[in-house]
Scaffold this motif. Structure first.
Motif, PDB file in Angstrom:
ATOM      1  N   GLY A  23       0.794  -1.233   0.000  1.00 15.91           N
ATOM      2  CA  GLY A  23       0.000   0.000   0.000  1.00 15.91           C
ATOM      3  C   GLY A  23       0.821   1.276   0.000  1.00 15.91           C
ATOM      4  O   GLY A  23       0.471   2.250  -0.669  1.00 15.91           O
ATOM      5  N   VAL A  31      -1.358   6.792  -5.514  1.00 16.85           N
ATOM      6  CA  VAL A  31      -2.688   6.293  -5.136  1.00 16.85           C
ATOM      7  C   VAL A  31      -3.151   7.019  -3.864  1.00 16.85           C
ATOM      8  O   VAL A  31      -2.450   7.002  -2.859  1.00 16.85           O
ATOM      9  CB  VAL A  31      -2.657   4.760  -4.904  1.00 16.85           C
ATOM     10  CG1 VAL A  31      -3.967   4.272  -4.306  1.00 16.85           C
ATOM     11  CG2 VAL A  31      -2.366   4.039  -6.213  1.00 16.85           C
ATOM     12  N   ALA A 146      -7.191  -0.165  -4.946  1.00 14.65           N
ATOM     13  CA  ALA A 146      -5.820   0.299  -5.247  1.00 14.65           C
ATOM     14  C   ALA A 146      -5.458  -0.059  -6.680  1.00 14.65           C
ATOM     15  O   ALA A 146      -4.836   0.736  -7.396  1.00 14.65           O
ATOM     16  CB  ALA A 146      -4.835  -0.324  -4.269  1.00 14.65           C
TER      17      ALA A 146
END
Lengths: 160, 71
Positions: A23, A31, A146
């Motif tokens: 992430g 993102v 994502a």
């Protein structure tokens, strides 16, 4: 209280070999989804684990997925031959992975990385295409959003 | 001090691209304006924005716990 940038800075200062994945790598690429932990791919060599231990000194690192929350110890963990380390520290969660599904081991992951220049030093980050491949391979609900963002970024970067 | 990993590497140091607007985009499921904003930032700025957002989340979680404790 998380301080993910300090955690990364410590890895750099102690010269831990790693590639930022997951992430936070997606965040670095643009993102706009908040992530609470750091995922890295690293060679699980004794030397690299010693560097990691130095980087986490004073942060009370423990294996968060063990019921007893065993303390991170290079001597014990290297002997056990762990492929992944799921650690909790005083300033954030750090997952250290020996390989990435859909990509392979550290060398392959490193080959598919870029360097992000930051005030805390240079961070090697999984490149956009590899990040997309990894998210696809995981096929988890939490990764789908994502993935949509990453594909959109890729589209924007590709010359029309 | 020189950094060995930077030699002749692909360096990700600037904003990814000049945003071109959301018109014509095909991903209707996501708020592309947030993506456009994020892409205007450098990687470091994105990391800091993530930490700010995370701090806000933590603050709201603590507030909720206090509220729950009161009820």
């Amino acid at each position: 209280m998380e301080d993910l940038s300090q955690l990364l800075e410590r890895l750099n200062q102690e010269r831990v070999q790693y590639v930022l994945v997951g992430g936070l790598a997606a965040v670095v690429h643009g993102v706009p989804l908040v992530t609470r932990d750091i995922d890295i791919c690293m060679p699980m060599t004794e030397q690299n684990l010693i560097c990691l231990e130095k980087a986490l000194a004073g942060l009370n690192p423990v294996h968060r997925q063990t019921p007893q929350r065993l303390p991170f110890s290079v001597a014990a963990d290297f002997q056990r031959g762990l492929k992944n380390l799921y650690l909790h520290t005083d300033i954030g969660v750090l997952d250290c992975l020996g390989e990435i599904k859909g990509l392979g081991g550290y060398e392959e992951v490193r080959r598919r990385s870029v360097v992000a220049e930051m005030p805390i030093g240079s961070c090697r980050v999984l490149d956009l295409g590899a990040l997309i491949d990894a998210k696809r391979a995981l096929d988890r609900t939490q990764d789908k959003l994502a993935l949509i963002h990453l594909q959109e970024i890729q589209k924007k970067r590709t010359p029309q | 001090m020189s950094d060995p990993i930077r030699d002749s590497e692909n360096i990700l140091s600037d904003a990814s691209f000049e945003p071109v607007g959301v018109d014509g985009s095909s991903s209707a499921d996501i708020d592309l304006s947030l993506l456009e904003d994020s892409l205007r930032l450098t990687p470091w700025q994105r990391l800091i924005e993530n930490e700010r957002a995370l701090a806000l989340v933590r603050m709201l979680e603590r507030a909720k716990i206090r509220e729950d404790g009161r009820s």
